[in-house]
Design an enzyme around this catalytic site. Structure first.
Site, PDB file in Angstrom:
ATOM      1  N   TYR A   8       0.828  -1.219   0.000  1.00  0.00           N
ATOM      2  CA  TYR A   8       0.000   0.000   0.000  1.00  0.00           C
ATOM      3  C   TYR A   8       0.862   1.269   0.000  1.00  0.00           C
ATOM      4  CZ  TYR A   8      -4.189  -2.730   0.214  1.00  0.00           C
ATOM      5  OH  TYR A   8      -5.193  -3.600  -0.124  1.00  0.00           O
ATOM      6  N   ARG A  16       1.759   1.890  -3.589  1.00  0.00           N
ATOM      7  CA  ARG A  16       0.624   2.402  -4.384  1.00  0.00           C
ATOM      8  C   ARG A  16       0.302   3.849  -4.008  1.00  0.00           C
ATOM      9  NH1 ARG A  16      -3.949  -1.799  -3.556  1.00  0.00           N
ATOM     10  NH2 ARG A  16      -5.143  -0.323  -4.809  1.00  0.00           N
ATOM     11  N   ASN A  63     -12.520   2.293  -6.263  1.00  0.00           N
ATOM     12  CA  ASN A  63     -11.100   2.632  -6.339  1.00  0.00           C
ATOM     13  C   ASN A  63     -10.649   3.399  -5.107  1.00  0.00           C
ATOM     14  OD1 ASN A  63     -11.259   1.465  -8.810  1.00  0.00           O
ATOM     15  ND2 ASN A  63     -11.284   3.376  -9.967  1.00  0.00           N
ATOM     16  N   ASP A  75      -7.873   5.276  -5.332  1.00  0.00           N
ATOM     17  CA  ASP A  75      -7.178   6.482  -5.797  1.00  0.00           C
ATOM     18  C   ASP A  75      -8.128   7.681  -5.678  1.00  0.00           C
ATOM     19  OD1 ASP A  75      -8.728   6.949  -8.283  1.00  0.00           O
ATOM     20  OD2 ASP A  75      -7.709   5.186  -9.097  1.00  0.00           O
ATOM     21  N   HIS A 126     -14.537   1.289  -0.990  1.00  0.00           N
ATOM     22  CA  HIS A 126     -13.415   0.461  -0.526  1.00  0.00           C
ATOM     23  C   HIS A 126     -12.305   1.294   0.112  1.00  0.00           C
ATOM     24  CE1 HIS A 126     -14.657  -3.054  -3.427  1.00  0.00           C
ATOM     25  NE2 HIS A 126     -15.422  -2.984  -2.344  1.00  0.00           N
ATOM     26  N   THR A 164     -15.131  -2.310 -14.263  1.00  0.00           N
ATOM     27  CA  THR A 164     -15.049  -3.260 -13.137  1.00  0.00           C
ATOM     28  C   THR A 164     -15.372  -4.662 -13.618  1.00  0.00           C
ATOM     29  OG1 THR A 164     -15.872  -3.808 -10.919  1.00  0.00           O
ATOM     30  CG2 THR A 164     -17.394  -2.616 -12.357  1.00  0.00           C
ATOM     31  N   SER A 165     -14.661  -5.637 -13.063  1.00  0.00           N
ATOM     32  CA  SER A 165     -14.789  -7.029 -13.532  1.00  0.00           C
ATOM     33  C   SER A 165     -16.054  -7.697 -13.038  1.00  0.00           C
ATOM     34  CB  SER A 165     -13.571  -7.839 -13.068  1.00  0.00           C
ATOM     35  OG  SER A 165     -13.477  -7.798 -11.650  1.00  0.00           O
ATOM     36  N   GLU A 178     -14.024  -5.256 -21.687  1.00  0.00           N
ATOM     37  CA  GLU A 178     -14.503  -6.566 -22.163  1.00  0.00           C
ATOM     38  C   GLU A 178     -15.735  -6.920 -21.332  1.00  0.00           C
ATOM     39  OE1 GLU A 178     -11.015  -8.771 -21.173  1.00  0.00           O
ATOM     40  OE2 GLU A 178     -11.456  -8.685 -19.027  1.00  0.00           O
TER      41      GLU A 178
HETATM   42  C1  BJW Z   1     -10.952  -1.505 -18.428  1.00  0.00           C
HETATM   43  C2  BJW Z   1      -9.802  -0.897 -18.893  1.00  0.00           C
HETATM   44  C3  BJW Z   1      -9.973   0.276 -19.627  1.00  0.00           C
HETATM   45  C4  BJW Z   1      -9.205  -2.654 -17.810  1.00  0.00           C
HETATM   46  N1  BJW Z   1     -11.191   0.748 -19.846  1.00  0.00           N
HETATM   47  N2  BJW Z   1     -12.156  -1.031 -18.667  1.00  0.00           N
HETATM   48  C5  BJW Z   1     -19.239 -15.521  -2.570  1.00  0.00           C
HETATM   49  C6  BJW Z   1     -20.274 -14.870  -3.216  1.00  0.00           C
HETATM   50  C7  BJW Z   1     -20.515 -13.539  -3.003  1.00  0.00           C
HETATM   51  C8  BJW Z   1     -19.729 -12.793  -2.147  1.00  0.00           C
HETATM   52  C9  BJW Z   1     -18.683 -13.426  -1.498  1.00  0.00           C
HETATM   53  C10 BJW Z   1     -18.449 -14.772  -1.688  1.00  0.00           C
HETATM   54  N3  BJW Z   1     -17.386 -15.110  -0.935  1.00  0.00           N
HETATM   55  C11 BJW Z   1     -16.950 -14.013  -0.290  1.00  0.00           C
HETATM   56  C12 BJW Z   1     -17.727 -12.966  -0.613  1.00  0.00           C
HETATM   57  C13 BJW Z   1     -17.614 -11.569  -0.166  1.00  0.00           C
HETATM   58  C14 BJW Z   1     -16.371 -10.898  -0.733  1.00  0.00           C
HETATM   59  C15 BJW Z   1     -16.229 -11.163  -2.217  1.00  0.00           C
HETATM   60  O1  BJW Z   1     -16.818 -10.493  -3.059  1.00  0.00           O
HETATM   61  N4  BJW Z   1     -15.408 -12.123  -2.582  1.00  0.00           N
HETATM   62  C16 BJW Z   1     -15.227 -12.459  -3.989  1.00  0.00           C
HETATM   63  C17 BJW Z   1     -13.831 -12.978  -4.189  1.00  0.00           C
HETATM   64  C18 BJW Z   1     -16.320 -13.450  -4.398  1.00  0.00           C
HETATM   65  N5  BJW Z   1     -16.586  -9.478  -0.504  1.00  0.00           N
HETATM   66  C19 BJW Z   1     -16.238  -8.888   0.631  1.00  0.00           C
HETATM   67  O2  BJW Z   1     -15.669  -9.501   1.531  1.00  0.00           O
HETATM   68  C20 BJW Z   1     -16.626  -7.447   0.802  1.00  0.00           C
HETATM   69  N6  BJW Z   1     -17.325  -7.262   2.025  1.00  0.00           N
HETATM   70  C21 BJW Z   1     -18.546  -7.808   2.212  1.00  0.00           C
HETATM   71  O3  BJW Z   1     -19.086  -8.521   1.380  1.00  0.00           O
HETATM   72  O4  BJW Z   1     -19.115  -7.476   3.417  1.00  0.00           O
HETATM   73  C22 BJW Z   1     -20.408  -8.052   3.713  1.00  0.00           C
HETATM   74  C23 BJW Z   1     -21.554  -7.352   3.029  1.00  0.00           C
HETATM   75  C24 BJW Z   1     -22.664  -8.060   2.610  1.00  0.00           C
HETATM   76  C25 BJW Z   1     -23.726  -7.429   1.992  1.00  0.00           C
HETATM   77  C26 BJW Z   1     -23.719  -6.059   1.810  1.00  0.00           C
HETATM   78  C27 BJW Z   1     -22.627  -5.344   2.248  1.00  0.00           C
HETATM   79  C28 BJW Z   1     -21.555  -5.990   2.837  1.00  0.00           C
HETATM   80  C29 BJW Z   1     -15.380  -6.564   0.818  1.00  0.00           C
HETATM   81  C30 BJW Z   1     -14.699  -6.534  -0.515  1.00  0.00           C
HETATM   82  C31 BJW Z   1     -13.419  -5.722  -0.415  1.00  0.00           C
HETATM   83  C32 BJW Z   1     -12.650  -5.700  -1.728  1.00  0.00           C
HETATM   84  N7  BJW Z   1     -11.391  -5.090  -1.502  1.00  0.00           N
HETATM   85  C33 BJW Z   1     -10.509  -4.833  -2.638  1.00  0.00           C
HETATM   86  C34 BJW Z   1      -9.190  -4.217  -2.107  1.00  0.00           C
HETATM   87  C35 BJW Z   1      -9.440  -2.750  -1.723  1.00  0.00           C
HETATM   88  C36 BJW Z   1      -8.182  -2.054  -1.355  1.00  0.00           C
HETATM   89  C37 BJW Z   1      -7.203  -2.022  -2.496  1.00  0.00           C
HETATM   90  O5  BJW Z   1      -7.419  -1.323  -3.500  1.00  0.00           O
HETATM   91  O6  BJW Z   1      -6.176  -2.707  -2.382  1.00  0.00           O
HETATM   92  O7  BJW Z   1     -11.126  -3.941  -3.575  1.00  0.00           O
HETATM   93  S1  BJW Z   1     -10.177  -6.300  -3.629  1.00  0.00           S
HETATM   94  C38 BJW Z   1     -10.170  -5.440  -5.183  1.00  0.00           C
HETATM   95  O8  BJW Z   1     -11.287  -5.856  -6.004  1.00  0.00           O
HETATM   96  C39 BJW Z   1     -10.420  -3.955  -4.843  1.00  0.00           C
HETATM   97  C40 BJW Z   1     -11.325  -3.540  -5.966  1.00  0.00           C
HETATM   98  O9  BJW Z   1     -12.019  -2.371  -5.603  1.00  0.00           O
HETATM   99  C41 BJW Z   1     -12.197  -4.761  -6.163  1.00  0.00           C
HETATM  100  C42 BJW Z   1     -12.864  -4.832  -7.488  1.00  0.00           C
HETATM  101  O10 BJW Z   1     -11.926  -4.878  -8.520  1.00  0.00           O
HETATM  102  P1  BJW Z   1     -12.226  -4.114  -9.881  1.00  0.00           P
HETATM  103  O11 BJW Z   1     -12.248  -2.668  -9.662  1.00  0.00           O
HETATM  104  O12 BJW Z   1     -13.416  -4.706 -10.530  1.00  0.00           O
HETATM  105  O13 BJW Z   1     -10.880  -4.427 -10.713  1.00  0.00           O
HETATM  106  P2  BJW Z   1     -10.534  -5.687 -11.643  1.00  0.00           P
HETATM  107  O14 BJW Z   1      -9.085  -5.667 -11.881  1.00  0.00           O
HETATM  108  O15 BJW Z   1     -11.116  -6.923 -11.100  1.00  0.00           O
HETATM  109  O16 BJW Z   1     -11.302  -5.391 -13.011  1.00  0.00           O
HETATM  110  C43 BJW Z   1     -10.940  -4.310 -13.859  1.00  0.00           C
HETATM  111  C44 BJW Z   1     -11.875  -4.309 -15.052  1.00  0.00           C
HETATM  112  O17 BJW Z   1     -11.562  -3.179 -15.844  1.00  0.00           O
HETATM  113  C45 BJW Z   1     -11.710  -5.556 -15.956  1.00  0.00           C
HETATM  114  O18 BJW Z   1     -12.994  -6.070 -16.298  1.00  0.00           O
HETATM  115  C46 BJW Z   1     -11.025  -5.004 -17.202  1.00  0.00           C
HETATM  116  O19 BJW Z   1     -11.432  -5.640 -18.396  1.00  0.00           O
HETATM  117  C47 BJW Z   1     -11.488  -3.569 -17.199  1.00  0.00           C
HETATM  118  N8  BJW Z   1     -10.536  -2.641 -17.834  1.00  0.00           N
HETATM  119  N9  BJW Z   1      -8.705  -1.653 -18.572  1.00  0.00           N
HETATM  120  C48 BJW Z   1     -12.259   0.067 -19.417  1.00  0.00           C
HETATM  121  N10 BJW Z   1      -8.883   0.945 -20.172  1.00  0.00           N
END
Ligand code: BJW
Length: 232
Positions: free
Chosen positions: A53, A56, A92, A94, A109, A176-177, A203
């Site tokens: 972190y 970053r 994000n 940032d 987040h 977002t993915s 995508e």
């Molecule tokens: C472009 C591009 C360009 C590239 N133009 N596009 C089973 C089922 C359901 C849920 C769960 C489960 N098991 C566990 C869970 C819960 C868990 C979860 O979701 N796990 C999954 C692995 C399934 N979630 C949690 O624990 C969350 N808390 C929670 O659920 O609490 C209980 C609750 C319940 C109900 C309501 C409310 C709360 C907490 C999640 C915390 C995520 N934390 C992170 C780290 C944050 C700090 C940091 O930045 O380091 O957040 S993980 C990481 O993933 C980060 C991101 O914000 C997050 C999402 O990622 P994002 O932004 O989608 O990025 P990518 O890389 O995945 O995708 C990028 C996309 O952009 C791609 O599609 C590319 O194609 C595209 N792209 N270039 C346009 N130029």
């Protein structure tokens, strides 16, 4: 009055040079997700997590908002002046939306430029490193951690986000993915309450089939085009 909720993810900042999480060369390259993004990992290996972190946070100094961030700021300025609602909900950590001029932004987040005290729970603006164990300016405990939401933790602002989704006429998901909940579920939630839904992503996301419409390509191109279309 139109109410628009825009969810953004790492893809919107990719063209600014901020790596995404799950693409090739993404942020997790060299790290397992649970090495750095869980409370358990932080307790087991705080040095690794702080280094991740701190690097970053430092890298934020060298990046700028791109045309996609700028287009969303222009959308907010134009529509809010005309009495409409525009809310950006970003995953994000940032600050590129704010630097582009958006003022209605919820960071579900957390933020890199903030520190969270594990002792007293206070959040403090923070731009330097945390690895050396600086003291919390509020309580003095050397227990500051990155103010980000890790797996298993409750994202921020959920009440305000769901209230906005309840009222939304249009829900747009950008860069977002769709792999991480609860954000990945917003499209179904908003659609069930009557919003039209649009995906703008490089995508098809994991949830692309839930959207009424999906456009695929780089955010720096798609978002300004969509904003031009909406405002014309
Ligand atoms: C472009 C591009 C360009 C590239 N133009 N596009 C089973 C089922 C359901 C849920 C769960 C489960 N098991 C566990 C869970 C819960 C868990 C979860 O979701 N796990 C999954 C692995 C399934 N979630 C949690 O624990 C969350 N808390 C929670 O659920 O609490 C209980 C609750 C319940 C109900 C309501 C409310 C709360 C907490 C999640 C915390 C995520 N934390 C992170 C780290 C944050 C700090 C940091 O930045 O380091 O957040 S993980 C990481 O993933 C980060 C991101 O914000 C997050 C999402 O990622 P994002 O932004 O989608 O990025 P990518 O890389 O995945 O995708 C990028 C996309 O952009 C791609 O599609 C590319 O194609 C595209 N792209 N270039 C346009 N130029």
């Amino acid at each position: 009055m139109t109410k628009i909720v825009i969810l953004t993810g790492a893809g919107i900042s990719a063209e600014s040079g901020v790596p995404t999480f799950r693409d090739a060369n993404g942020l997790w390259e060299g790290y397992e997700v649970d090495e750095v993004a869980t409370p358990r990992a932080f307790h087991a290996r705080p040095d690794v997590v702080h280094a991740f972190y701190d690097a970053r946070r430092a890298a934020l100094e060298g990046v700028e908002p791109n045309p996609a961030h700028a287009a969303l700021a222009r959308l907010e300025r134009t529509l809010v002046d005309a009495g409409h609602h525009v809310l950006v909900v970003t995953q994000n950590v940032d600050d590129l939306h704010e630097r582009a001029g958006s003022s209605r932004v919820l960071h579900m987040h957390g933020q890199l430029r903030s520190a969270l005290c594990a002792a007293c729970g206070e959040r403090t603006p923070w731009t330097s490193a945390l690895a050396h164990g600086p003291k919390c300016p509020v309580c003095g405990a050397p227990e500051l951690r990155p103010d980000v939401v890790w797996f298993g933790e409750m994202p921020y602002e959920m009440d305000r986000i769901f209230a906005a989704l309840d009222e939304a006429d249009l829900f747009v998901s950008i860069g977002t993915s769709g792999a991480v909940y609860p954000a990945a579920g917003f499209v179904q939630y908003a659609a069930a309450r009557g919003a039209r839904t649009l995906e703008l992503n490089l995508e098809p996301s994991e949830g692309t089939h839930w959207f009424h419409e999906a456009r695929h390509g780089p955010a720096g191109l798609l978002v300004p085009e969509w904003v031009d279309q909406l405002l014309s």
